[in-house]
Design a protein around this motif. Structure first.
Motif, mmCIF file in Angstrom:
data_model
loop_
_atom_site.group_PDB
_atom_site.id
_atom_site.type_symbol
_atom_site.label_atom_id
_atom_site.label_comp_id
_atom_site.label_asym_id
_atom_site.label_seq_id
_atom_site.Cartn_x
_atom_site.Cartn_y
_atom_site.Cartn_z
ATOM 1 N N ARG A 124 7.796 71.729 68.179
ATOM 2 C CA ARG A 124 8.259 70.338 68.902
ATOM 3 C C ARG A 124 9.727 70.020 68.669
ATOM 4 N N LEU A 125 9.960 70.407 67.223
ATOM 5 C CA LEU A 125 11.555 70.229 66.754
ATOM 6 C C LEU A 125 12.486 71.147 67.581
ATOM 7 N N GLY A 126 11.910 72.533 67.830
ATOM 8 C CA GLY A 126 12.636 73.477 68.774
ATOM 9 C C GLY A 126 12.858 73.040 70.099
ATOM 10 N N LYS A 127 11.621 72.350 70.735
ATOM 11 C CA LYS A 127 11.907 71.867 71.972
ATOM 12 C C LYS A 127 12.657 70.387 71.893
ATOM 13 N N ASP A 128 12.646 69.654 71.034
ATOM 14 C CA ASP A 128 13.345 68.398 71.095
ATOM 15 C C ASP A 128 14.777 68.512 71.150
ATOM 16 N N ALA A 129 15.214 69.735 70.150
ATOM 17 C CA ALA A 129 16.509 70.114 69.881
ATOM 18 C C ALA A 129 17.039 70.605 71.323
ATOM 19 N N SER A 130 16.217 71.495 72.084
ATOM 20 C CA SER A 130 16.749 72.014 73.354
ATOM 21 C C SER A 130 16.726 70.832 74.388
ATOM 22 N N THR A 131 16.056 69.976 74.528
ATOM 23 C CA THR A 131 15.871 68.997 75.128
ATOM 24 C C THR A 131 17.366 68.017 75.224
ATOM 25 N N VAL A 132 17.801 67.991 74.095
ATOM 26 C CA VAL A 132 18.925 67.045 73.786
ATOM 27 C C VAL A 132 20.388 68.042 74.182
ATOM 28 N N LEU A 133 20.190 69.005 73.506
ATOM 29 C CA LEU A 133 21.364 70.181 73.945
ATOM 30 C C LEU A 133 21.416 70.434 75.514
ATOM 31 N N GLY A 134 20.321 70.462 76.121
ATOM 32 C CA GLY A 134 20.104 70.758 77.520
ATOM 33 C C GLY A 134 20.714 69.637 78.506
ATOM 34 N N LYS A 135 21.092 68.404 77.835
ATOM 35 C CA LYS A 135 21.880 67.433 78.538
ATOM 36 C C LYS A 135 23.007 67.762 78.764
ATOM 37 N N SER A 136 23.530 68.666 77.942
ATOM 38 C CA SER A 136 24.974 69.292 78.170
ATOM 39 C C SER A 136 25.082 70.540 78.921
ATOM 40 N N TYR A 137 23.900 71.373 78.584
ATOM 41 C CA TYR A 137 24.019 72.576 79.293
ATOM 42 C C TYR A 137 22.711 72.531 80.503
ATOM 43 N N ARG A 138 22.980 72.054 81.596
ATOM 44 C CA ARG A 138 22.010 71.797 82.432
ATOM 45 C C ARG A 138 21.728 73.146 82.949
ATOM 46 N N SER A 139 22.461 74.044 83.319
ATOM 47 C CA SER A 139 22.295 75.305 84.018
ATOM 48 C C SER A 139 21.587 76.258 83.212
ATOM 49 N N LYS A 140 21.590 76.078 81.909
ATOM 50 C CA LYS A 140 20.654 77.138 80.992
ATOM 51 C C LYS A 140 19.446 76.902 81.044
ATOM 52 N N ARG A 141 18.637 78.179 81.188
ATOM 53 C CA ARG A 141 17.454 78.308 81.191
ATOM 54 C C ARG A 141 16.421 78.596 79.849
ATOM 55 N N ALA A 142 17.233 78.806 79.109
ATOM 56 C CA ALA A 142 16.792 79.350 77.618
ATOM 57 C C ALA A 142 17.490 78.709 76.360
ATOM 58 N N PHE A 143 16.829 78.715 75.344
ATOM 59 C CA PHE A 143 17.562 78.055 74.278
ATOM 60 C C PHE A 143 16.678 78.849 72.915
ATOM 61 N N GLY A 144 17.820 79.284 72.135
ATOM 62 C CA GLY A 144 17.041 80.010 70.807
ATOM 63 C C GLY A 144 17.600 78.972 69.720
ATOM 64 N N VAL A 145 16.475 78.195 69.166
ATOM 65 C CA VAL A 145 16.639 77.371 68.106
ATOM 66 C C VAL A 145 16.379 77.947 66.842
ATOM 67 N N ASP A 146 17.544 77.928 65.917
ATOM 68 C CA ASP A 146 17.492 78.549 64.621
ATOM 69 C C ASP A 146 17.148 77.485 63.537
ATOM 70 N N ILE A 147 15.917 77.364 62.733
ATOM 71 C CA ILE A 147 15.536 76.364 61.967
ATOM 72 C C ILE A 147 15.271 76.861 60.614
ATOM 73 N N ALA A 148 15.492 76.344 59.832
ATOM 74 C CA ALA A 148 15.818 76.471 58.113
ATOM 75 C C ALA A 148 14.789 75.384 57.661
ATOM 76 N N ILE A 149 13.872 75.959 56.637
ATOM 77 C CA ILE A 149 12.880 75.144 56.130
ATOM 78 C C ILE A 149 13.526 75.227 54.352
ATOM 79 N N ASP A 150 13.368 74.245 53.812
ATOM 80 C CA ASP A 150 14.131 73.895 52.643
ATOM 81 C C ASP A 150 12.835 73.912 51.495
ATOM 82 N N ASN A 151 13.134 73.642 50.325
ATOM 83 C CA ASN A 151 11.999 73.854 49.095
ATOM 84 C C ASN A 151 11.272 72.637 49.353
ATOM 85 N N LYS A 152 11.687 71.745 50.002
ATOM 86 C CA LYS A 152 10.523 70.500 50.053
ATOM 87 C C LYS A 152 9.921 70.373 51.499
ATOM 88 N N MET A 153 10.058 71.465 52.102
ATOM 89 C CA MET A 153 9.447 71.910 53.463
ATOM 90 C C MET A 153 10.057 70.997 54.552
#
Length: 239
Positions: A174-203
């Protein structure tokens, strides 16, 4: 936009703001400020890809340790450290980013790549999620820098039980989709996004970067080819 431009654009949106690690231009003053705020920081090329040219700085008692690849150097002052890499930083635009202490599996840190693509109706769908485990003694997890692609479920097994893992993976998607939705507002022609997510020690999950030309081959490294086939199928859809 490079990493800094994407960060500034995405920070305007409340739905994603709290998941973004502090990111600034890598000036000496900014590096000094951020080392006062965080245990470690990363220096990254603003437009670099594949994990190349990345440095990690962290404090150890009275010294600063600079790591790149699998090599470490110790400095007694930030000025000395900065002088040693100044040519690299000024030759190409660099950013300094809050260091997230990555969750580990078998004593090796990992992060997550979420693939998000547009379907035939132009709506974003999550088509894949995969873990990238760093090569021993390396500071980056990237596949082309020796990182090992693994199922996310495998990497989270030592941290969450079965039901919690399932819910947490859904949260990452869901976070990956939300992040892509936001950035997609600036990259309207892009059809794919690769979202890199880190997880810290508190999850807590953190969106490190969003690639607008994501590498799909990493998914082919998994034994189960279901995600890779779906990603290929989506990549053939015309906008």
């Amino acid at each position: 936009m490079g990493k800094l431009g994407k960060y500034k654009f995405m920070k305007k949106y409340k739905m994603i703001r709290k998941f973004l690690p502090d990111t600034r231009t890598a000036t000496l003053s900014n590096i000094k400020i951020m080392l006062g705020l965080y245990k470690s920081v990363y220096l990254k090329p603003d437009e670099g890809t594949g994990g190349h040219g990345i440095y990690r700085i962290h404090r150890d008692k009275n010294n600063l340790i600079l790591r790149t690849g699998s090599k470490s150097r110790i400095f007694s002052s930030l000025n000395d450290l900065y002088t040693s890499i100044k040519n690299v930083l000024t030759r190409g635009k660099y950013i300094v980013q809050e260091g997230i202490e990555l969750l580990k599996h078998n004593h090796r840190p990992f992060d997550i790549r979420v693939m998000v693509q547009k379907n035939g109706k132009g709506i974003l769908d999550v088509t894949g999620i995969i873990g990238r485990q760093a090569k021993r003694n390396k500071v980056v997890t990237n596949y082309h820098s020796g990182g090992t692609p693994l199922p996310v479920d495998t990497l989270l097994k030592s941290h969450l039980n079965d039901e919690s893992r399932k819910r947490y993976i859904q949260l990452l998607e869901r976070l990956g989709k939300d992040a892509s939705t936001v950035l997609g507002k600036s990259y309207r022609s892009k059809r794919a996004f690769g979202v890199d997510i880190a997880i810290d020690n508190k999850m807590n999950p953190w969106v490190l970067e969003i690639n607008t030309k994501p590498d799909m081959s990493i998914f082919n490294a998994l034994k189960n080819k279901t995600m890779y086939k779906r990603i290929l199928r989506y990549s053939k859809i015309k906008g």
